[in-house]
Design a protein around this motif. Structure first.
Motif, short mmCIF file in Angstrom:
data_model
loop_
_atom_site.label_atom_id
_atom_site.label_comp_id
_atom_site.label_asym_id
_atom_site.label_seq_id
_atom_site.Cartn_x
_atom_site.Cartn_y
_atom_site.Cartn_z
N VAL A 44 0.84 -1.21 0.00
CA VAL A 44 0.00 0.00 0.00
C VAL A 44 0.87 1.26 0.00
CG1 VAL A 44 -1.65 1.33 1.38
CG2 VAL A 44 -2.05 -1.10 0.97
N VAL A 45 1.95 1.25 0.77
CA VAL A 45 2.86 2.40 0.75
C VAL A 45 3.45 2.58 -0.65
CG1 VAL A 45 5.08 3.28 1.63
CG2 VAL A 45 3.37 2.37 3.22
N VAL A 67 -8.99 5.94 -2.13
CA VAL A 67 -9.20 5.03 -1.00
C VAL A 67 -9.71 3.67 -1.49
CG1 VAL A 67 -10.60 4.63 1.08
CG2 VAL A 67 -9.54 6.87 0.69
N ALA A 68 -10.68 3.69 -2.39
CA ALA A 68 -11.23 2.44 -2.93
C ALA A 68 -10.15 1.65 -3.67
CB ALA A 68 -12.40 2.72 -3.87
N ALA A 69 -9.32 2.35 -4.43
CA ALA A 69 -8.24 1.68 -5.17
C ALA A 69 -7.23 1.07 -4.20
CB ALA A 69 -7.55 2.67 -6.10
N LEU A 70 -6.90 1.79 -3.14
CA LEU A 70 -5.94 1.25 -2.17
C LEU A 70 -6.49 0.03 -1.44
CD1 LEU A 70 -4.41 4.54 -0.70
CD2 LEU A 70 -3.33 2.89 -2.26
N ILE A 71 -7.79 0.02 -1.20
CA ILE A 71 -8.42 -1.15 -0.58
C ILE A 71 -8.32 -2.36 -1.51
CG2 ILE A 71 -10.63 -2.14 0.16
CD1 ILE A 71 -11.27 0.68 1.32
N LEU A 159 -15.63 -7.99 -4.83
CA LEU A 159 -16.01 -9.31 -4.30
C LEU A 159 -14.94 -10.35 -4.61
CD1 LEU A 159 -18.11 -11.12 -2.92
CD2 LEU A 159 -19.15 -11.47 -5.18
N LEU A 160 -14.44 -10.35 -5.83
CA LEU A 160 -13.38 -11.29 -6.19
C LEU A 160 -12.11 -11.06 -5.35
CD1 LEU A 160 -13.78 -11.45 -10.06
CD2 LEU A 160 -14.17 -13.31 -8.44
N ALA A 161 -11.77 -9.80 -5.10
CA ALA A 161 -10.59 -9.50 -4.28
C ALA A 161 -10.77 -10.02 -2.86
CB ALA A 161 -10.32 -8.00 -4.27
#
Length: 181
Positions: A44-45, A67-71, A159-161
């Motif tokens: 993530v960093v 934020v969504a992309a980092l999750i 969901l797949l992630a």
């Protein structure tokens, strides 16, 4: 990056770190989840640093999209880390881990559309790539960065992630538990 962390667990096994941890009352899930959490923080960093660099090249995304992309990146990194650690502890050999990781990574990368859009591929390869869950996660990340939160691919990719991360955790814990027998 998460696929290559198994090399570290092999070094820890050789140094006796894993054996010492296995005699503690800590759960096997916690042992492998701790390593994976460390790996996810690193990933993530790295993603944040790359996003900051991309900002200077013109990338503009809403904060919610970032934020969504980092999750999504964290979940994907966790899945790969769990699997890599499981393979590393099962094989206990860099010579065995390297070809296995590369055998997994190359088709995943090529069929995910992350390097080149699958729309450039022949039709039969596009069909094959539709069965690659990572393609849907990549498409979800693209939709997130476009700010297209109404696109259903985001829910599918998310969901797949989650499924891949849970499956990776289960496999990693099973392999670690098998080492205590």
């Amino acid at each position: 990056g998460g696929l290559f962390v198994g090399f570290g667990i092999i070094a820890e096994w050789r140094a006796g770190v894993i054996d010492r941890q296995m005699v503690t009352p800590a759960s096997r899930v916690a042992l492998i989840a701790g390593r994976t959490l460390r790996d996810v923080v690193v990933i993530v960093v790295q993603a944040i640093v790359l996003t900051i660099c991309a900002y200077f090249f013109g990338l503009r995304v809403p904060p919610l999209a970032l934020v969504a992309a980092l999750i999504l990146v964290a979940l994907l990194g966790a899945a790969f880390s769990f699997i890599s650690n499981a393979i590393g502890i099962a094989t206990k050999s860099e010579d065995a881990l390297a070809p296995i990781v590369n055998m997994l990574a190359l088709p995943i990368l090529l069929l995910s559309g992350i390097l080149l859009p699958m729309s450039l591929a022949p039709q039969w390869l596009q069909i094959v790539s539709d069965f690659n869950p990572f393609k849907h996660i990549v498409e979800a990340l693209r939709a997130v960065f476009r700010g297209d939160f109404g696109d259903p691919i985001i829910a599918v990719g998310g969901l797949l992630a989650v499924i891949l991360a849970v499956l990776g955790a289960w496999v990693g814990a099973r392999v670690l538990k098998a080492q205590t027998r």
